[in-house]
Scaffold this motif. Structure first.
Motif, PDB file in Angstrom:
ATOM      1  N   GLY A 189      85.347-130.191 -12.408  1.00 54.64           N
ATOM      2  CA  GLY A 189      85.987-131.076 -13.368  1.00 54.64           C
ATOM      3  C   GLY A 189      87.490-131.144 -13.163  1.00 54.64           C
ATOM      4  N   PRO A 190      88.165-132.010 -13.919  1.00 56.20           N
ATOM      5  CA  PRO A 190      89.601-132.207 -13.745  1.00 56.20           C
ATOM      6  C   PRO A 190      90.446-130.981 -14.078  1.00 56.20           C
ATOM      7  CG  PRO A 190      88.792-133.481 -15.623  1.00 56.20           C
ATOM      8  CD  PRO A 190      87.592-132.921 -14.906  1.00 56.20           C
ATOM      9  N   VAL A 191      90.030-130.186 -15.044  1.00 52.71           N
ATOM     10  CA  VAL A 191      90.807-128.982 -15.376  1.00 52.71           C
ATOM     11  C   VAL A 191      90.682-127.967 -14.253  1.00 52.71           C
ATOM     12  CG1 VAL A 191      91.124-127.086 -17.015  1.00 52.71           C
ATOM     13  CG2 VAL A 191      90.633-129.391 -17.865  1.00 52.71           C
ATOM     14  N   GLN A 192      89.473-127.764 -13.756  1.00 54.57           N
ATOM     15  CA  GLN A 192      89.268-126.837 -12.649  1.00 54.57           C
ATOM     16  C   GLN A 192      90.040-127.295 -11.410  1.00 54.57           C
ATOM     17  OE1 GLN A 192      85.171-125.913 -11.870  1.00 54.57           O
ATOM     18  NE2 GLN A 192      85.659-124.476 -10.234  1.00 54.57           N
ATOM     19  N   GLN A 193      90.034-128.581 -11.145  1.00 57.79           N
ATOM     20  CA  GLN A 193      90.793-129.109 -10.009  1.00 57.79           C
ATOM     21  C   GLN A 193      92.288-128.899 -10.205  1.00 57.79           C
ATOM     22  OE1 GLN A 193      89.557-133.176  -9.391  1.00 57.79           O
ATOM     23  NE2 GLN A 193      87.447-132.588  -9.032  1.00 57.79           N
ATOM     24  N   ALA A 194      92.782-129.077 -11.425  1.00 61.96           N
ATOM     25  CA  ALA A 194      94.206-128.883 -11.703  1.00 61.96           C
ATOM     26  C   ALA A 194      94.595-127.413 -11.550  1.00 61.96           C
ATOM     27  CB  ALA A 194      94.549-129.381 -13.104  1.00 61.96           C
ATOM     28  N   ILE A 195      93.738-126.504 -11.998  1.00 59.98           N
ATOM     29  CA  ILE A 195      94.008-125.070 -11.825  1.00 59.98           C
ATOM     30  C   ILE A 195      94.119-124.757 -10.336  1.00 59.98           C
ATOM     31  CG2 ILE A 195      93.008-122.750 -12.040  1.00 59.98           C
ATOM     32  CD1 ILE A 195      91.780-123.726 -14.731  1.00 59.98           C
ATOM     33  N   THR A 196      93.170-125.226  -9.564  1.00 62.56           N
ATOM     34  CA  THR A 196      93.163-124.983  -8.126  1.00 62.56           C
ATOM     35  C   THR A 196      94.437-125.528  -7.477  1.00 62.56           C
ATOM     36  OG1 THR A 196      90.751-125.042  -8.075  1.00 62.56           O
ATOM     37  CG2 THR A 196      91.899-125.400  -5.983  1.00 62.56           C
ATOM     38  N   ALA A 197      94.791-126.752  -7.794  1.00 58.03           N
ATOM     39  CA  ALA A 197      95.970-127.378  -7.185  1.00 58.03           C
ATOM     40  C   ALA A 197      97.252-126.645  -7.561  1.00 58.03           C
ATOM     41  CB  ALA A 197      96.063-128.840  -7.611  1.00 58.03           C
ATOM     42  N   ARG A 198      97.390-126.270  -8.814  1.00 62.97           N
ATOM     43  CA  ARG A 198      98.627-125.603  -9.251  1.00 62.97           C
ATOM     44  C   ARG A 198      98.772-124.208  -8.653  1.00 62.97           C
ATOM     45  NH1 ARG A 198      99.962-127.881 -15.239  1.00 62.97           N
ATOM     46  NH2 ARG A 198      99.341-130.016 -14.772  1.00 62.97           N
ATOM     47  N   LEU A 201      98.448-126.062 -18.662  1.00 63.07           N
ATOM     48  CA  LEU A 201      96.991-126.059 -18.794  1.00 63.07           C
ATOM     49  C   LEU A 201      96.534-125.009 -19.795  1.00 63.07           C
ATOM     50  CD1 LEU A 201      96.008-126.451 -15.047  1.00 63.07           C
ATOM     51  CD2 LEU A 201      95.774-128.170 -16.839  1.00 63.07           C
ATOM     52  N   LEU A 202      97.169-123.847 -19.776  1.00 63.53           N
ATOM     53  CA  LEU A 202      96.804-122.788 -20.723  1.00 63.53           C
ATOM     54  C   LEU A 202      97.131-123.207 -22.151  1.00 63.53           C
ATOM     55  CD1 LEU A 202      97.992-119.662 -18.710  1.00 63.53           C
ATOM     56  CD2 LEU A 202      95.636-120.412 -19.102  1.00 63.53           C
ATOM     57  N   ARG A 203      98.191-123.925 -22.321  1.00 67.10           N
ATOM     58  CA  ARG A 203      98.598-124.375 -23.648  1.00 67.10           C
ATOM     59  C   ARG A 203      97.666-125.474 -24.169  1.00 67.10           C
ATOM     60  NH1 ARG A 203     103.443-126.612 -22.605  1.00 67.10           N
ATOM     61  NH2 ARG A 203     102.511-128.660 -22.592  1.00 67.10           N
ATOM     62  N   ASP A 204      97.296-126.410 -23.308  1.00 64.46           N
ATOM     63  CA  ASP A 204      96.618-127.624 -23.765  1.00 64.46           C
ATOM     64  C   ASP A 204      95.119-127.700 -23.492  1.00 64.46           C
ATOM     65  OD1 ASP A 204      99.108-128.526 -24.623  1.00 64.46           O
ATOM     66  OD2 ASP A 204      99.484-129.631 -22.761  1.00 64.46           O
ATOM     67  N   HIS A 205      94.604-126.939 -22.516  1.00 58.00           N
ATOM     68  CA  HIS A 205      93.215-127.163 -22.102  1.00 58.00           C
ATOM     69  C   HIS A 205      92.368-125.906 -21.967  1.00 58.00           C
ATOM     70  CE1 HIS A 205      94.120-131.357 -21.320  1.00 58.00           C
ATOM     71  NE2 HIS A 205      95.171-130.965 -20.625  1.00 58.00           N
ATOM     72  N   VAL A 206      92.955-124.797 -21.600  1.00 61.03           N
ATOM     73  CA  VAL A 206      92.184-123.595 -21.276  1.00 61.03           C
ATOM     74  C   VAL A 206      92.272-122.599 -22.425  1.00 61.03           C
ATOM     75  CG1 VAL A 206      91.948-121.664 -19.667  1.00 61.03           C
ATOM     76  CG2 VAL A 206      92.557-123.936 -18.807  1.00 61.03           C
TER      77      VAL A 206
END
Length: 96
Positions: A7-16, A77-82
């Motif tokens: 998903g988009p959150v997992q992809q964003a974690i990986t990219a960051r 991401l930790l603040r808004d999604h995770v």
């Protein structure tokens, strides 16, 4: 590191994490299904993650300093999604 099924959150974690830490090994595991219906489950299917990161950036740092680097890379991401993030942080050569 990412596949079309992530998903988009997992992809964003990986990219960051890839950008911030230039890891030699990176696993981003979505554990949200194990927490379905529990506190922090927002219904998105992307609220709980585990990461395993091996990076030269961790060399000489203690566990807390390593975790701070991960948290800094993922702050938004930790603040808004995770809701929850478990992490294993390793310098190259340390046993997984």
């Amino acid at each position: 590191m990412t596949t079309p099924s992530t998903g988009p959150v997992q992809q964003a974690i990986t990219a960051r994490l890839a950008s911030a830490l230039e890891p030699t090994h990176l696993e981003v595991i979505n554990e949200s299904a194990h927490h379905r219906g529990h506190a922090g489950d927002d219904g998105s299917g992307e609220s709980h993650f585990r990461v395993v990161v091996e990076s030269a950036a961790f060399t000489g740092l203690n566990r807390v300093a390593r975790q701070r680097l991960v948290n800094q890379a993922l702050a938004e991401l930790l603040r808004d999604h995770v809701h929850a993030l478990a992490m294993k942080t390793l310098a190259p050569g340390e046993p997984r």
